[in-house]
Scaffold this active site. Structure first.
Site, short mmCIF file in Angstrom:
data_model
loop_
_atom_site.label_atom_id
_atom_site.label_comp_id
_atom_site.label_asym_id
_atom_site.label_seq_id
_atom_site.Cartn_x
_atom_site.Cartn_y
_atom_site.Cartn_z
N SER A 7 -23.68 14.95 -19.10
CA SER A 7 -23.89 16.22 -18.40
C SER A 7 -24.45 16.01 -16.99
CB SER A 7 -24.88 17.07 -19.20
OG SER A 7 -26.14 16.42 -19.18
N CYS A 36 -14.29 16.46 -21.54
CA CYS A 36 -14.60 16.70 -20.13
C CYS A 36 -13.35 17.12 -19.38
CB CYS A 36 -15.19 15.45 -19.50
SG CYS A 36 -14.03 14.10 -19.41
P1 NAD Z 1 -25.77 14.50 -22.20
O1 NAD Z 1 -25.99 14.43 -20.74
O2 NAD Z 1 -26.61 15.43 -22.99
O3 NAD Z 1 -25.99 13.05 -22.85
C1 NAD Z 1 -25.40 11.90 -22.27
C2 NAD Z 1 -26.38 10.73 -22.39
O4 NAD Z 1 -27.52 10.99 -21.57
C3 NAD Z 1 -26.87 10.52 -23.81
O5 NAD Z 1 -26.86 9.14 -24.07
C4 NAD Z 1 -28.27 11.10 -23.80
O6 NAD Z 1 -29.16 10.39 -24.62
C5 NAD Z 1 -28.72 10.98 -22.35
N1 NAD Z 1 -29.51 12.15 -21.90
C6 NAD Z 1 -29.31 13.45 -22.26
N2 NAD Z 1 -30.16 14.25 -21.59
C7 NAD Z 1 -30.91 13.45 -20.81
C8 NAD Z 1 -31.94 13.70 -19.86
N3 NAD Z 1 -32.39 14.92 -19.62
N4 NAD Z 1 -32.47 12.64 -19.23
C9 NAD Z 1 -32.02 11.41 -19.46
N5 NAD Z 1 -31.04 11.11 -20.35
C10 NAD Z 1 -30.49 12.12 -21.01
O7 NAD Z 1 -24.22 14.79 -22.41
P2 NAD Z 1 -23.49 15.12 -23.77
O8 NAD Z 1 -23.88 16.48 -24.21
O9 NAD Z 1 -23.66 13.98 -24.71
O10 NAD Z 1 -21.95 15.11 -23.29
C11 NAD Z 1 -21.30 16.25 -22.80
C12 NAD Z 1 -21.23 16.24 -21.28
O11 NAD Z 1 -20.61 15.05 -20.84
C13 NAD Z 1 -20.40 17.37 -20.72
O12 NAD Z 1 -21.04 17.91 -19.60
C14 NAD Z 1 -19.10 16.70 -20.31
O13 NAD Z 1 -18.38 17.34 -19.29
C15 NAD Z 1 -19.61 15.37 -19.87
N6 NAD Z 1 -18.56 14.36 -19.89
C16 NAD Z 1 -18.04 13.97 -18.70
C17 NAD Z 1 -17.01 13.04 -18.66
C18 NAD Z 1 -16.41 12.61 -17.36
O14 NAD Z 1 -15.72 11.61 -17.34
N7 NAD Z 1 -16.65 13.32 -16.26
C19 NAD Z 1 -16.51 12.50 -19.86
C20 NAD Z 1 -17.07 12.93 -21.06
C21 NAD Z 1 -18.10 13.86 -21.07
#
Ligand code: NAD
Length: 543
Positions: free
Chosen positions: A261, A316
């Site tokens: 995210s 995504c």
């Molecule tokens: P997320 O950001 O919640 O989690 C991703 C990773 O970051 C996890 O390993 C998590 O432990 C860590 N994390 C989460 N919140 C955090 C914070 N506040 N501080 C530090 N680390 C943190 O994402 P998600 O819900 O697992 O995945 C969905 C998101 O990923 C969507 O927004 C989607 O669009 C995006 N995404 C983007 C792509 C791309 O290529 N652009 C591909 C897949 C998913």
């Protein structure tokens, strides 16, 4: 209870890297079984039980039963993982490129042989259908296959006689210890975007999978070890913020690859960069599908439905926004009819088209965003909020939802929904549609549906989006091209795989990917302006 036991059996059989623990050791209000399997750490070639006193429950999204627990890795364990990566780096970097290539060649074979088992694990923890889960592994496998071409990818450059008696050689050398932080939505593909490319180039790697879906990464690590990757070249830790902060701050980590995210990605990009690391962050999206009235209606509607609702919209690259241009707005009732026919069910059930959302919180958030559409004046043409799935009444299901009369200032348009929800806008002209796409802060993927080559070229070149599809709804490039993003969807100057080989190259490109399909039957129906098609192809070659 039956589902919990079945899930535990599947995990134990598949993983062989987890162990049973007594519930009294890790009490939790949502603990619904006397014992569940725990996910291990992978440190210096060993799958080890964490000594942490902080654990996170893993749930089956179709039932919300607890199916496992993942540790918040302790500081001492993270130190051990980094020390292992650091210690192993010089020998791995010195290992001949042919030997590293051999590991990857064995790895791609083992992934193929275990593809269905990995997919089952993904469906259990993430909820997507088995077909989608197999696609998840398959797209990651393609990157591993691409990594096998390392002998070409790592070629350097030379120029003789740059001055008297002097030649120049430019080598692509590994950086050192690199790290990956992955999201929940592609439990196999995204870790496979990260560590195989970095490692075949001679880096060692610290991986932190999503705490919600760690199983696939653990099985992939076991297969990597079985392929001959030396102990310590790949280490895996688990957790949330503490593990992420550790990665951002640790001086021995030279580069971070993040997918997830914007909230997390912006933070990691800023914090990691501040510590002098190379950081790449691929983040959120709001992908638009622009439908021109000259498009092939049948193909366009089918593609829109698949791309908007497939994988419950938790991609995504999901096409979450449709812009119907001119007469194309008349197709809306048919779009609704097709979406109604999709079958919502647990991912492992035959015939399921889409499964549940990852958590009850995700479901609540998606439903709130649909509510906001009603409050702000949009129309709900198809409402999936109240769906009940027989036998899975506790699952996080939302059925396909279509919101029309949406305006760019509405919350349901501005926010990434990340659920099976298509928001529909209407415009009179292509120019208006392009303006909407470029005014949106995200720039991950987009598609235009048209049979007109000039229209396709104009759109492809004027939208500021990383991946552009022409009659291709989810334009994810093959790994010999890079996967990128633009504006709020991306931070950094290197991309995954492709010619840029993320964590080992020094070059900076401004990159965009165009994918197009013109169907021969469309061209027979309506002649394309030949000159503009030719110039479109030439432009692509120049990218
Ligand atoms: P997320 O950001 O919640 O989690 C991703 C990773 O970051 C996890 O390993 C998590 O432990 C860590 N994390 C989460 N919140 C955090 C914070 N506040 N501080 C530090 N680390 C943190 O994402 P998600 O819900 O697992 O995945 C969905 C998101 O990923 C969507 O927004 C989607 O669009 C995006 N995404 C983007 C792509 C791309 O290529 N652009 C591909 C897949 C998913």
């Amino acid at each position: 209870m039956a589902a919990v036991i079945a899930a535990a059996v599947v995990r134990a059989r598949i993983l062989q890297v987890s162990s049973r623990v007594n519930s009294t050791r890790y009490p939790s209000s949502s603990f619904s079984s006397s014992s569940v399997s725990t996910v291990k750490l992978f440190i210096n070639g060993k799958f080890v039980e964490s000594g942490s006193d902080k654990w996170i429950d893993i749930h089956n999204p179709a039932t919300n039963e607890v199916i496992g627990r993942v540790p918040q890795t302790t500081k001492a364990e993270m130190d051990a993982a980094i020390a292992s990566c650091k210690h192993t780096f010089p020998a791995w970097a010195d290992t001949s490129v042919l030997s590293r290539q051999q590991v990857l060649l064995r790895y791609q074979q083992l992934i193929k042989e275990n593809l269905k088992e990995i997919a089952k694990l993904i469906t259990l923890e993430q909820g997507k259908t088995l077909a989608d889960a197999e696609g998840d592994v398959f797209r990651g496998l393609q990157v591993v296959e691409h990594a096998c071409s390392v002998t070409s990818l790592l070629l350097g450059e030379t120029m003789p006689s740059i001055t008297k008696d002097m030649d120049i050689y430019s080598y692509r050398l590994p950086l050192g210890v690199c790290a990956g932080i992955a999201p929940f939505n592609f439990p196999a593909m995204i870790p496979l975007w990260m560590f195989p490319m970095a490692m075949v180039c001679g880096n060692t790697f610290l991986m932190k999978p999503s705490e919600r879906v760690p199983g696939a990464t653990m099985l992939l690590a076991k297969l990597f070890q079985d392929s001959g990757a030396p102990d310590g070249t790949l280490n895996i830790i688990h957790g949330q913020h503490e593990a992420v902060n550790y990665i951002c701050d640790h001086p021995d980590i030279k580069a971070i690859s993040f997918v997830g995210s914007n909230q997390a990605g912006e933070y990691i990009f800023e914090r990691g960069s501040r510590h002098g690391k190379r950081v790449q962050a691929n983040m959120g999206a709001k992908n638009h599908g622009v439908v021109m009235p000259d498009a092939n209606k049948e193909n366009t509607l089918n593609q829109l439905v698949g791309a908007a609702f497939g994988a419950a919209g938790q991609r995504c690259m999901a096409l979450s926004t449709a812009i119907l241009v001119g007469e194309a707005k008349k197709w809306l009732p048919e779009l609704v009819e097709r979406a109604k026919n999709l079958r919502v069910n647990a991912g492992d059930q035959p015939g399921a088209d889409l499964g549940p959302l990852i958590t009850p919180q995700a479901k609540e958030r998606v439903c709130n965003l649909i509510d906001s559409g009603t409050r702000e004046g949009a129309s709900i043409l198809l409402d999936g909020r109240k769906i009940k799935v027989k036998g899975y009444e506790n699952g996080n299901f939302v059925g396909p939802t279509i919101i029309s009369n949406v305006k760019p200032n509405m919350t349901c348009y501005k926010e990434e929904i990340f659920g099976p929800v298509l928001v529909v806008l209407e415009t009179d002209t292509l120019d208006e549609a392009i303006k909407i796409v470029n005014d949106n802060p995200y720039g991950n993927g987009t598609a235009i549906f048209t049979t007109n080559g000039a229209t396709a070229r104009k759109y492809s070149h004027l939208v500021d989006v990383g991946q552009v599809g022409v009659n291709v709804p989810i334009p994810v490039p093959l790994p010999m091209f890079s996967f990128t993003g633009s504006r709020a969807s991306f931070r950094g100057d290197t991309n995954f795989y492709g010619k840029q080989v993320t964590l080992s190259l020094k070059k900076i490109f401004s990159l965009r990917n165009f994918l197009n399909i013109f169907r021969s039957k469309d061209s027979a129906k309506k002649a394309l302006p030949a000159a503009s098609v030719r110039s479109y192809v030439v432009q692509q070659c120049c990218q």
